[in-house]
Motif scaffolding. Structure first.
Motif, PDB file in Angstrom:
ATOM      1  N   HIS A   1       0.812  -1.230   0.000  1.00 39.06           N
ATOM      2  CA  HIS A   1       0.000   0.000   0.000  1.00 39.06           C
ATOM      3  C   HIS A   1       0.839   1.270   0.000  1.00 39.06           C
ATOM      4  O   HIS A   1       0.335   2.352   0.271  1.00 39.06           O
ATOM      5  CB  HIS A   1      -0.996  -0.024   1.162  1.00 39.06           C
TER       6      HIS A   1
ATOM      7  N   ALA B   1      -7.323   2.602  -5.395  1.00 43.37           N
ATOM      8  CA  ALA B   1      -7.232   1.373  -4.606  1.00 43.37           C
ATOM      9  C   ALA B   1      -8.356   1.338  -3.577  1.00 43.37           C
ATOM     10  O   ALA B   1      -8.859   2.384  -3.170  1.00 43.37           O
ATOM     11  CB  ALA B   1      -5.875   1.296  -3.906  1.00 43.37           C
TER      12      ALA B   1
ATOM     13  N   CYS C   1      -8.230   0.629  -0.528  1.00 41.14           N
ATOM     14  CA  CYS C   1      -7.846   1.090   0.809  1.00 41.14           C
ATOM     15  C   CYS C   1      -8.075   2.592   0.982  1.00 41.14           C
ATOM     16  O   CYS C   1      -7.988   3.113   2.085  1.00 41.14           O
ATOM     17  CB  CYS C   1      -6.380   0.771   1.059  1.00 41.14           C
TER      18      CYS C   1
ATOM     19  N   ASN D   1      -6.287   4.874  -0.860  1.00 40.41           N
ATOM     20  CA  ASN D   1      -5.113   5.487  -1.473  1.00 40.41           C
ATOM     21  C   ASN D   1      -5.221   5.379  -3.003  1.00 40.41           C
ATOM     22  O   ASN D   1      -6.095   4.703  -3.526  1.00 40.41           O
ATOM     23  CB  ASN D   1      -3.868   4.745  -0.956  1.00 40.41           C
TER      24      ASN D   1
ATOM     25  N   CYS E   1      -1.356   2.493  -5.255  1.00 38.79           N
ATOM     26  CA  CYS E   1      -0.701   1.499  -4.394  1.00 38.79           C
ATOM     27  C   CYS E   1       0.091   0.506  -5.250  1.00 38.79           C
ATOM     28  O   CYS E   1      -0.403   0.071  -6.294  1.00 38.79           O
ATOM     29  CB  CYS E   1      -1.739   0.693  -3.615  1.00 38.79           C
TER      30      CYS E   1
END
Ligand SMILES: [Zn+2]
Length: 287
Positions: free
Chosen positions: A157, A167, A169, A171, A174
């Motif tokens: 990540h 992504a 997550c 972010n 990544c």
């Protein structure tokens, strides 16, 4: 002196349990994870896999599970490909078998296995990475996994392109969105191919398909950008890479290493392919 342990690698598709004696797997069992069936089914499959290899000689159990985890409490966090969020897995396995039980991140287990019995043996700073559906990683310092507070080394990540691919997550860009099966799928799509796994694009590249070759070269470049960052950050003795995608090592490793060397501030450490079979199971047993 370490006695006989059971190590378990819990993956999104399979659960692999091994009875391990001083780094050697003496009995192994693979069961389907059945993640789509939910928490209870996965737990039962995990218990079943342990039972398959368990006998009276076993004195402890170690489990590798994808993160994030609460290491101190032995509780699973919000792992993306598994339905185990909030489960106090360490305590539940301990109760089930009445044996001392440890829980750690699966990629940390891979790194520990490599550091103790693989290509990191005898080295003090070992960075392990797994390239599969996603990107996992772990750092072993003088035989001990580095956890930070709990979840250090989520190198998949780290962003290699801050305007890059979105992504899950939160972010963007990544490393995991590029240097994994998911990443290969996305790269292939950008060139108009539809693939399910890296083997397909590897087959095409080996038959000489120029676009497939280009996709692997770019894969190597993406990974190399990450590796340069990791070399600059940790300056380890060795970086050991495992996971399904290393079957195509010949198609991307040269590019990855040259990109890393081009970008790193100093001459970086060797980057090698893992050859220890079931390193994560061996590492989980060594927890
Ligand atoms: Zn991410």
């Amino acid at each position: 002196v370490k006695m006989v342990s059971v190590g378990v690698d819990v993956g999104g598709t399979n659960i692999v349990a091994g009875k391990v004696n001083r780094g050697s797997i003496v009995k192994i069992s693979t069961r389907k994870t059945e993640a789509s069936k939910g928490k209870k089914a996965v737990f039962n499959n995990l218990v079943g896999a342990i039972r398959d290899v368990l006998d009276k000689s076993v004195t402890e159990i170690g489990i590798g599970h994808p993160g994030p985890l609460d290491i101190k409490r032995g509780v699973i966090g919000n792992a993306v490909n598994l339905p185990m969020k909030g489960m106090a897995l360490r305590e539940m396995i301990h109760k089930e078998f009445s044996l001392p039980t440890k829980l750690d991140n699966d990629a940390n287990c891979f790194a520990l296995g490599e550091a103790m019995y693989g290509k990191g043996k005898g080295k003090s700073t070992v960075l392990g990475m797994t390239l599969g559906t996603g990107v996992g990683s772990g750092l072993v310092l003088n035989g001990k996994i580095f956890h930070g507070r709990s979840n250090a080394l989520e190198l998949g990540h780290t962003s290699i392109d801050f305007n890059g691919r979105k992504a899950r997550c939160g972010n963007t860009g990544c490393l995991e969105r590029y240097a994994s099966t998911v990443g290969l799928r996305e790269s292939a799509k950008e060139y108009g191919f539809k693939i399910t796994d890296g083997e397909q694009i590897a087959g095409m590249a080996r038959k000489g398909n120029p676009i497939a070759k280009k996709i692997w070269k770019e894969f190597g470049m993406f990974l190399g950008v990450g590796l340069a960052n990791f070399a600059n950050t940790f300056d380890p003795d060795i970086i050991i890479i495992g996971g399904n995608i290393t079957r195509s090592w010949d198609l991307f490793s040269k590019q990855a290493i040259s990109e890393m060397k081009k970008r790193a501030l100093f001459t970086p450490c060797p980057v090698v392919k893992s050859t220890l079979k079931n390193a994560a199971v061996v590492g989980a047993a060594a927890l």
